[in-house]
Design a protein around this motif. Sequence first.
Motif, mmCIF file in Angstrom:
data_model
loop_
_atom_site.group_PDB
_atom_site.id
_atom_site.type_symbol
_atom_site.label_atom_id
_atom_site.label_comp_id
_atom_site.label_asym_id
_atom_site.label_seq_id
_atom_site.Cartn_x
_atom_site.Cartn_y
_atom_site.Cartn_z
ATOM 1 N N ARG A 68 3.538 0.322 3.200
ATOM 2 C CA ARG A 68 3.475 -0.819 4.109
ATOM 3 C C ARG A 68 3.043 -2.078 3.367
ATOM 4 O O ARG A 68 2.522 -2.014 2.247
ATOM 5 N N VAL A 69 3.243 -3.214 4.028
ATOM 6 C CA VAL A 69 2.987 -4.524 3.453
ATOM 7 C C VAL A 69 2.057 -5.295 4.381
ATOM 8 O O VAL A 69 2.269 -5.353 5.594
ATOM 9 N N LEU A 70 1.014 -5.912 3.801
ATOM 10 C CA LEU A 70 0.141 -6.837 4.516
ATOM 11 C C LEU A 70 0.357 -8.226 3.932
ATOM 12 O O LEU A 70 0.266 -8.417 2.724
ATOM 13 N N ILE A 125 0.848 -1.191 0.000
ATOM 14 C CA ILE A 125 0.000 0.000 0.000
ATOM 15 C C ILE A 125 0.883 1.240 0.000
ATOM 16 O O ILE A 125 1.772 1.377 0.841
ATOM 17 N N ALA A 126 0.643 2.127 -0.956
ATOM 18 C CA ALA A 126 1.347 3.405 -1.020
ATOM 19 C C ALA A 126 0.502 4.459 -0.331
ATOM 20 O O ALA A 126 -0.702 4.578 -0.588
ATOM 21 N N GLY A 173 1.438 7.209 -6.184
ATOM 22 C CA GLY A 173 1.396 5.997 -6.993
ATOM 23 C C GLY A 173 2.534 5.081 -6.631
ATOM 24 O O GLY A 173 3.531 5.499 -6.034
ATOM 25 N N ILE A 174 2.384 3.805 -6.994
ATOM 26 C CA ILE A 174 3.433 2.820 -6.771
ATOM 27 C C ILE A 174 3.327 1.744 -7.840
ATOM 28 O O ILE A 174 2.235 1.468 -8.357
ATOM 29 N N ASP A 175 4.453 1.165 -8.204
ATOM 30 C CA ASP A 175 4.454 -0.020 -9.050
ATOM 31 C C ASP A 175 5.574 -0.922 -8.553
ATOM 32 O O ASP A 175 6.585 -0.452 -8.017
#
Length: 515
Positions: free
Chosen positions: A352-354, A344-345, A378-380
């Motif tokens: 963070r990471v789930l 999640i950005a 944004g993120i990729d």
Amino acid sequence: MISTAAMIAMAVAVGPSAGAQLFEEAPSALPSPQPCAASNEGCYSHYVLMVDLDNDGDQDLVFANGGGYYQPGETAPLAAYLNDGQGGFTEAGGALFGGFSGRVRQIAAGDVDGDGDVDLYLPDAFGLQPDALFISNGASPPVFRDLGQARIGRSSRAGATRFGDVDGDGDLDLVVTDWGDDPPSSAGTAAILLNDGMGAFTELSGGVPTTTDDVGTGPIDIDLFDADQDFDLDLLLASRSGDSLLFINRGDGRFDFADGALPGQPGPYVYGPAVCDIDGDGDLDLWLDNGSANRRAQLLVNSGDGQFIDETELRIPKPQNSRADDNRVQCVDVDHDGDFDVVIASLSGNERVLINDSAGYFNLRPWSFPKISDASLGIDLGDLDGDHKLDAVTAQGENGSYLNRVYLGTARQVADTYAPTFRGLHLNSSAAPGGVSSITIAVSDGAITDIGAGIARVFLVFDDGDQLDATFMGGDLYQLRSARIGSGTSVAALCAIDRAGNERCQDVSPTLAYP
């Protein structure tokens, strides 16, 4: 045994640990200064894509730049970076795209003219200049020619866009949103533009309902995916204000509003949803950033027929579901165990990471990213440096220095050894022996992006050794056409290879044989 909640509490108590990070920033990856009109700052970047611009097998970068939050603001150059294959980048936007500058919120990327290389569509966000359609000449390095006025001929007010084969004819069509003249409060919709097979587009009249009751407001993102498991692409409009909405494809590129398919979204806004099968049951589920109350991420589970149930509180422990102002969710298999986790950005908090427990229940993985105060819009994710580990790139805007960031996977990550998986296969029921048949294949891998799942190749192998490649449709769908399909047991296997070289093949001859 120490519970997950206790471990998280201990991690928070002692603070961030660099040794626990899955991603570390590579501050020199993007050459300085980053291109923009403002001295010593980056551009206002709304969006980023990892995409192979020069067809050399590695992931390059493009950023959608220009304009402000929901005001026109200033134009900005298209920032494009060519990868040397090891995560070293050279800025080449001016050379590749002829000095293009605009106000662009999203970019669609795909092979629209069937020549094997990637093309880019850049719609204007405020109707102030013609939309750009950059067609690659396939050279190395490529040169992109803007044929937007000749092949599309529109000036959009677009928050989002995507290529996808919505009418099932084997080429990539175009979906582009219209958020009206007063975003984010004005009613919005989307236009469907059909491809003639050579990369020229014509709008399909009545493609998406336009009555106010059937649309959201300020559509800031879209997703094309197979919501109801009928092997065509349905449409999600993510709304800045009001509920995000689902439209079901009739099969010809015309969409009907799926009234009641999505539960209400009490959160303030949805910027960047994600689609993936979180529970391994073969259908596609939805993540909505800021969709549930108090800006928490919302998880909507598919019942199998395109009806979605809010299972957020069941599947994500509330203390681990941040109340940050998030801007994008992306499904990725962070730990390479065959299920989809999410990254999640966040605009107001840390990326963070789930982590998925393989049954579709999620826990925060603390300190996965370094603690950096920035405004990620944004993120990729994908492999930038060829080590088969996940890397990330973020697009920065709205506040701060606007300096985009690259993160490389650390030694805490394992390399990807997990082969692509097949969600399903559909044979065109109207085909007959001796005629040209088509099949649609649903296949996914460890990183679901806006331009696919990182699959290098999907193909059929015939019993005489011949091979036939499928073409990407959008979402997780690929299509293959041949007169040999349906001719008894002539097909030996269906195969898929990802960018890490992992391959999966399975026997499909009974499925594709005619009685």
